[in-house]
Design a protein around this motif. Structure first.
Motif, PDB file in Angstrom:
ATOM      1  N   ILE A 160       0.853  -1.374  -0.047  1.00  5.93           N
ATOM      2  CA  ILE A 160       0.050  -0.157   0.087  1.00  5.93           C
ATOM      3  C   ILE A 160       0.943   1.118  -0.022  1.00  5.93           C
ATOM      4  O   ILE A 160       1.881   1.537   1.110  1.00  5.93           O
ATOM      5  CB  ILE A 160      -0.818  -0.033   1.109  1.00  5.93           C
ATOM      6  N   LEU A 161       0.842   2.092  -0.987  1.00  4.51           N
ATOM      7  CA  LEU A 161       1.609   3.220  -0.929  1.00  4.51           C
ATOM      8  C   LEU A 161       0.840   4.445  -0.224  1.00  4.51           C
ATOM      9  O   LEU A 161       1.487   5.138   0.571  1.00  4.51           O
ATOM     10  CB  LEU A 161       1.945   3.617  -2.487  1.00  4.51           C
ATOM     11  N   ILE A 162      -0.481   4.752  -0.471  1.00  3.96           N
ATOM     12  CA  ILE A 162      -1.351   5.322   0.453  1.00  3.96           C
ATOM     13  C   ILE A 162      -2.622   4.920   0.691  1.00  3.96           C
ATOM     14  O   ILE A 162      -3.277   4.234  -0.164  1.00  3.96           O
ATOM     15  CB  ILE A 162      -1.701   6.805  -0.554  1.00  3.96           C
ATOM     16  N   GLU A 163      -2.947   4.968   1.942  1.00  4.98           N
ATOM     17  CA  GLU A 163      -4.119   4.390   2.416  1.00  4.98           C
ATOM     18  C   GLU A 163      -5.160   5.281   2.080  1.00  4.98           C
ATOM     19  O   GLU A 163      -5.221   6.404   2.293  1.00  4.98           O
ATOM     20  CB  GLU A 163      -4.086   4.229   4.069  1.00  4.98           C
ATOM     21  N   GLY A 164      -6.303   4.875   1.392  1.00  6.05           N
ATOM     22  CA  GLY A 164      -7.242   5.654   0.960  1.00  6.05           C
ATOM     23  C   GLY A 164      -8.224   6.377   2.062  1.00  6.05           C
ATOM     24  O   GLY A 164      -8.521   5.733   3.067  1.00  6.05           O
ATOM     25  N   TYR A 165      -8.664   7.602   1.828  1.00 10.35           N
ATOM     26  CA  TYR A 165      -9.437   8.447   2.847  1.00 10.35           C
ATOM     27  C   TYR A 165     -10.474   8.947   2.093  1.00 10.35           C
ATOM     28  O   TYR A 165     -10.275   9.222   0.843  1.00 10.35           O
ATOM     29  CB  TYR A 165      -8.454   9.215   3.687  1.00 10.35           C
ATOM     30  N   ALA A 166     -11.461   9.431   2.927  1.00  6.66           N
ATOM     31  CA  ALA A 166     -12.467  10.304   2.478  1.00  6.66           C
ATOM     32  C   ALA A 166     -13.176  10.880   3.709  1.00  6.66           C
ATOM     33  O   ALA A 166     -13.546  10.281   4.716  1.00  6.66           O
ATOM     34  CB  ALA A 166     -13.552   9.500   1.549  1.00  6.66           C
ATOM     35  N   ARG A 167     -13.370  12.357   3.832  1.00  6.42           N
ATOM     36  CA  ARG A 167     -13.598  12.885   4.834  1.00  6.42           C
ATOM     37  C   ARG A 167     -14.299  14.426   4.523  1.00  6.42           C
ATOM     38  O   ARG A 167     -13.604  14.820   3.443  1.00  6.42           O
ATOM     39  CB  ARG A 167     -12.658  13.031   5.959  1.00  6.42           C
ATOM     40  N   THR A 168     -15.060  14.777   5.210  1.00  3.61           N
ATOM     41  CA  THR A 168     -15.221  16.278   5.325  1.00  3.61           C
ATOM     42  C   THR A 168     -14.443  17.052   6.116  1.00  3.61           C
ATOM     43  O   THR A 168     -14.231  16.700   7.384  1.00  3.61           O
ATOM     44  CB  THR A 168     -16.832  16.557   5.468  1.00  3.61           C
ATOM     45  N   GLY A 169     -13.691  18.132   5.506  1.00  6.07           N
ATOM     46  CA  GLY A 169     -12.689  18.807   6.359  1.00  6.07           C
ATOM     47  C   GLY A 169     -13.135  20.184   6.741  1.00  6.07           C
ATOM     48  O   GLY A 169     -14.590  20.377   6.427  1.00  6.07           O
TER      49      GLY A 169
END
Ligand SMILES: [Zn+2]
Length: 198
Positions: A6-15
């Protein structure tokens, strides 16, 4: 047998200010002959850092593979202007389209159609020493940060997907993954062991 990272672990969020931040899991499948980057994502800085960490350069990548055509998965293809693009059915070399099925050309990496999130979504299946059968299935499963529920089969089959194209196809694709995988790589979230193997 391939190695998998894994190079980058996927993310998803409201900032802050309601801005939505997302980049998918970007991963590397490799052996002595080939280096495949799966879904280069949106976060150019994180991708550069991951390459530095692995002591690689962008030019070392032979194949950039896109699991499906959502911009968060492909925005960073602009960092690879000279590399052919591969998806579930086609190698794009300039204006040439070379079609294939079954395996990624020149590799033993299996291509498995897993429609539902989008209809063209394709998973990569690899045999690895470290993890057994790895399914890089990306948005067949995905969660916003902190919401991952991957400990049991029912949660996985019923996980809602606000962006899906077909719930029936998505559930069927999830069953395909859960029937075969030892480890599962989601589009956004942590790589997890198939609960059926626990
Ligand atoms: Zn997607």
């Amino acid at each position: 047998m391939y190695k998998f990272k894994i190079l980058i672990e996927g993310y998803a969020r409201t900032g802050a200010n309601g801005v939505y931040f997302a980049s998918p899991t970007s991963s590397l499948i490799y052996d002595e002959k080939v280096k495949v980057l799966v879904d280069p994502g949106t976060n150019a800085d994180a991708l550069r850092s991951s390459f530095e960490r692995e002591e690689m350069e962008f030019k070392d990548i032979d194949i950039v593979f896109l699991t499906h055509y959502h911009p968060d998965h492909f925005l960073n293809i602009r960092l690879f202007p000279n590399v052919d693009l591969y998806d579930g059915t086609t190698r794009w070399h300039g204006d040439q389209e070379h079609f294939y099925e079954g395996r990624l050309p020149g590799t033993d990496i299996e291509l498995v159609p897993t429609p539902g999130h989008t209809m063209e979504q394709t998973s990569l299946v690899i045999e690895t020493v470290e993890y057994g059968i790895v399914f890089v299935c990306q948005d067949v499963f995905w969660w916003e940060d902190g919401k991952q529920k991957s400990d049991n089969v029912n949660d996985l089959l019923n996980n809602p997907d606000p962006f899906m194209a077909s719930w029936k196809d998505l559930q069927n694709s999830r069953k395909i993954v859960l029937d075969r995988a030892d480890w599962i790589v989601p589009g956004h979230g942590k790589m997890f062991r198939n609960p059926r193997r626990n």
